[in-house]
Design an enzyme around this catalytic site. Structure first.
Site, mmCIF file in Angstrom:
data_model
loop_
_atom_site.group_PDB
_atom_site.id
_atom_site.type_symbol
_atom_site.label_atom_id
_atom_site.label_comp_id
_atom_site.label_asym_id
_atom_site.label_seq_id
_atom_site.Cartn_x
_atom_site.Cartn_y
_atom_site.Cartn_z
ATOM 1 C CE LYS A 22 -1.738 1.818 3.993
ATOM 2 N NZ LYS A 22 -1.598 3.277 4.183
ATOM 3 C CG ASN A 23 2.144 2.870 3.523
ATOM 4 O OD1 ASN A 23 1.009 3.263 3.226
ATOM 5 N ND2 ASN A 23 2.482 2.576 4.772
ATOM 6 C CB CYS A 117 -4.948 6.592 10.255
ATOM 7 S SG CYS A 117 -5.615 5.207 9.346
ATOM 8 N NE ARG A 122 -0.264 10.545 9.852
ATOM 9 C CZ ARG A 122 -0.625 9.468 9.155
ATOM 10 N NH1 ARG A 122 -1.872 9.036 9.230
ATOM 11 N NH2 ARG A 122 0.219 8.837 8.397
ATOM 12 C CG ASP A 305 2.563 1.334 9.597
ATOM 13 O OD1 ASP A 305 2.267 2.254 10.372
ATOM 14 O OD2 ASP A 305 2.979 1.532 8.430
ATOM 15 N NE ARG A 397 -7.535 5.099 4.499
ATOM 16 C CZ ARG A 397 -6.715 5.791 5.254
ATOM 17 N NH1 ARG A 397 -7.113 6.224 6.414
ATOM 18 N NH2 ARG A 397 -5.492 6.079 4.850
HETATM 19 N N1 EPU Z 1 7.057 14.031 11.052
HETATM 20 C C1 EPU Z 1 7.337 15.351 11.320
HETATM 21 N N2 EPU Z 1 7.334 16.254 10.287
HETATM 22 C C2 EPU Z 1 7.096 15.874 9.004
HETATM 23 C C3 EPU Z 1 6.816 14.527 8.715
HETATM 24 C C4 EPU Z 1 6.800 13.624 9.766
HETATM 25 O O1 EPU Z 1 7.553 15.726 12.475
HETATM 26 O O2 EPU Z 1 7.119 16.740 8.114
HETATM 27 C C5 EPU Z 1 7.050 13.051 12.139
HETATM 28 C C6 EPU Z 1 5.677 12.427 12.335
HETATM 29 O O3 EPU Z 1 4.877 13.204 13.198
HETATM 30 C C7 EPU Z 1 6.028 11.064 12.915
HETATM 31 C C8 EPU Z 1 7.372 10.729 12.258
HETATM 32 O O4 EPU Z 1 7.892 11.963 11.775
HETATM 33 O O5 EPU Z 1 6.227 11.179 14.292
HETATM 34 C C9 EPU Z 1 7.311 9.747 11.107
HETATM 35 O O6 EPU Z 1 6.381 10.204 10.132
HETATM 36 P P1 EPU Z 1 6.497 9.835 8.587
HETATM 37 O O7 EPU Z 1 6.571 11.085 7.809
HETATM 38 O O8 EPU Z 1 7.561 8.794 8.387
HETATM 39 O O9 EPU Z 1 5.070 9.171 8.340
HETATM 40 P P2 EPU Z 1 4.180 9.287 7.050
HETATM 41 O O10 EPU Z 1 5.057 9.351 5.842
HETATM 42 O O11 EPU Z 1 3.138 10.300 7.209
HETATM 43 C C10 EPU Z 1 4.164 6.717 6.544
HETATM 44 C C11 EPU Z 1 3.092 5.694 6.397
HETATM 45 C C12 EPU Z 1 2.502 5.355 7.750
HETATM 46 C C13 EPU Z 1 3.621 4.877 8.692
HETATM 47 C C14 EPU Z 1 4.726 5.930 8.758
HETATM 48 C C15 EPU Z 1 5.926 5.477 9.565
HETATM 49 C C16 EPU Z 1 2.255 6.225 4.210
HETATM 50 C C17 EPU Z 1 1.144 6.735 3.382
HETATM 51 N N3 EPU Z 1 2.062 6.196 5.522
HETATM 52 O O12 EPU Z 1 3.489 7.856 7.077
HETATM 53 O O13 EPU Z 1 1.624 4.271 7.523
HETATM 54 O O14 EPU Z 1 3.103 4.675 9.989
HETATM 55 O O15 EPU Z 1 5.174 6.247 7.428
HETATM 56 O O16 EPU Z 1 6.464 4.310 9.025
HETATM 57 O O17 EPU Z 1 3.284 5.800 3.695
HETATM 58 C C18 EPU Z 1 -0.239 2.909 7.868
HETATM 59 O O18 EPU Z 1 0.042 2.336 6.798
HETATM 60 O O19 EPU Z 1 -1.112 2.484 8.667
HETATM 61 C C19 EPU Z 1 0.440 4.156 8.207
HETATM 62 C C20 EPU Z 1 -0.018 5.014 9.089
#
Ligand code: EPU
Length: 432
Positions: A22-23, A117, A122, A305, A397
């Site tokens: 998915k991701n 979610c 975020r 996750d 989803r």
């Molecule tokens: N963070 C910041 N600033 C940013 C971006 C992130 O402070 O600009 C922080 C977040 O608050 C968090 C950490 O950095 O504490 C990690 O966030 P990341 O950006 O890695 O998460 P994401 O890209 O929004 C993806 C996955 C999530 C998964 C996380 C961590 C997607 C669409 N989502 O989210 O997947 O938990 O990486 O591996 O790729 C899921 O599939 O259920 C899911 C939530």
């Protein structure tokens, strides 16, 4: 609103095939906007997030088809729109990838704030910092992010936190920029590597994906390509946990065992038997699971996750386990639900202290997010009696045909509509 009814206590056994990641999918699909040529993407999971992205690309003017066997054919040549603010965009977190992809396509993007979610704050400050380093001007106004650049120019970007989304978004925005971009403290998740491989298949010049320094030498144009998405690490891990939870014997097929090392290691510590093949993993449960401690971390650490499904497994392990959730600050909403089923868990900020109990009891529970939903399914599979899970839309989803796959392993699951009528189980190309 649909619900899942699970009569627990069945040992899972047999073979199950994992769908595409998915991701990775939610980034690769917008990345097609970086070319004007046709791209064919195979092994996409047939899940709601992918269907939503198909609709968003169509709204932008692309011609898109998606078949249930996971092939998407996208012709982006007629995309003229750089504004994505529909209800579809607001539905999903990953719509932030439209920012990087549209910026890379034409130097302009206006995208509604992403949904997704509720697992804590975020922020996207690291995405914005990365864009700004490339010469992009970013404004945030009435629920939208507007980004524009006369010219994107490569630069060094040091991420303050390891972020999957920011790493991928900066790759998308910089792949056609002038000069070289270096992302330092980059995320190393398998889906980051998959997106880099996809972009390289389109003619990009990206090196170092999978390490903490990624170098992107800008190229003038990208072409169409035919690409196959990697298997979903988290779906595979969910089946591994479900097999262990039911003391089952399951061969999980079409996986990359290397991506599952953190989860395999923890299951072995708990007493579960894991056998790795080239592209499969066999999981055999044991009579008494041992407690373990878990700290979630960016890859190659234990994935956040899988923290929620894993906490359910630990709830029936012998002794006390401690989970520390280091990535998201609010990812324990499922705990209240499993406590209704008899689990004994105390939350203190980011730490969950789990006292193992001999069994869980079926109860009506509600999913609060995607992986909470997966956790409740695992709880339902273990529990005595019937567990009724509402808010199934979160699960749809991200998991392709989850009940179909579990039924093929011997689980007793039904999907009902809001009138209590049984909905026939969807067939998945991945169910064998
Ligand atoms: N963070 C910041 N600033 C940013 C971006 C992130 O402070 O600009 C922080 C977040 O608050 C968090 C950490 O950095 O504490 C990690 O966030 P990341 O950006 O890695 O998460 P994401 O890209 O929004 C993806 C996955 C999530 C998964 C996380 C961590 C997607 C669409 N989502 O989210 O997947 O938990 O990486 O591996 O790729 C899921 O599939 O259920 C899911 C939530």
């Amino acid at each position: 609103m649909e619900k899942l009814l699970i009569r627990g206590g069945k040992r899972l056994s047999g073979n199950v095939k994992v769908s595409g990641a998915k991701n990775a999918a939610v980034a690769v699909i917008p990345a097609v906007l970086l070319t004007d040529e046709i791209c064919i993407i195979d092994n996409l999971p047939y899940i709601d997030d992918v269907i939503v992205l198909k609709n968003i690309l169509s709204e932008l003017g692309a011609k898109v088809s998606l078949s249930p066997n996971g092939r998407m054919v996208i012709d982006p040549s007629s995309v003229k729109r750089y504004i994505a603010n529909s209800e579809e965009v607001k539905k999903m977190r990953a719509s932030y990838y439209l920012l990087g992809a549209l910026l890379g396509r034409g130097g302009y993007a206006e995208v509604a704030f992403p949904g997704g979610c509720e697992i804590g704050a975020r922020p996207i400050d690291q995405h914005i910092k990365g864009f700004e380093s490339l010469g992009v001007h970013v404004d945030i106004e009435s629920g939208s992010i507007r980004a524009r650049a006369d010219k994107l120019i490569g630069n060094d970007v040091y991420l303050d936190v390891i972020s999957v989304g920011a790493t991928i978004n900066i790759m998308l925005a910089s792949v056609r920029a002038e000069g070289t971009t270096t992302i330092v403290n980059a995320a190393k998740e398998p889906h980051v590597v998959d997106v880099a491989n996809f972009l390289n298949a389109m003619g990009a010049n990206i090196k170092g994906a999978g390490t903490d320094t990624i170098k992107i030498k800008g190229v003038e144009r990208l072409s169409g390509c035919h690409y196959t998405i990697i298997p979903d690490q988290i779906e595979a891990g969910t089946f591994m946990i479900a097999a262990a939870a039911t003391n089952g014997d399951v061969l999980i097929k079409d996986v990359i065992p290397k991506h599952l090392e953190a989860i395999s290691a923890k299951l072995v510590e708990m007493g579960v038997d894991i056998m790795e093949g080239d592209d499969n993993i066999r999981v055999r449960g044991c009579n008494r699971l041992k407690s373990v401690n878990i700290k979630t971390l960016p890859y190659p650490g234990f994935p956040t996750d899988l923290q929620q499904p894993m906490s359910v497994l630990l709830s029936i392990a012998e002794g006390n386990s401690v989970i520390t959730e280091n990535v998201w600050e609010s990812r324990y909403k499922h705990i209240e639900e499993i406590c209704k089923m008899g689990a004994n868990v105390k939350i203190e900020d980011r730490v969950a202290i789990i006292k193992g109990v001999p069994s869980l009891k079926g109860a009506p529970v509600a999913a609060s997010d995607l992986r909470a939903g997966a956790a409740l399914i695992v709880a339902g599979l273990i529990a005595d009696g019937v567990t009724e899970i509402s808010n199934v839309q979160y699960i749809d989803r991200g998991y392709e045909c989850i009940e179909g796959k579990l039924i093929s392993l011997g689980a007793d699951i039904k999907r009902i509509d809001d009138m209590g009528r049984i909905i026939p189980t969807k067939k998945s190309a991945a169910v064998i």
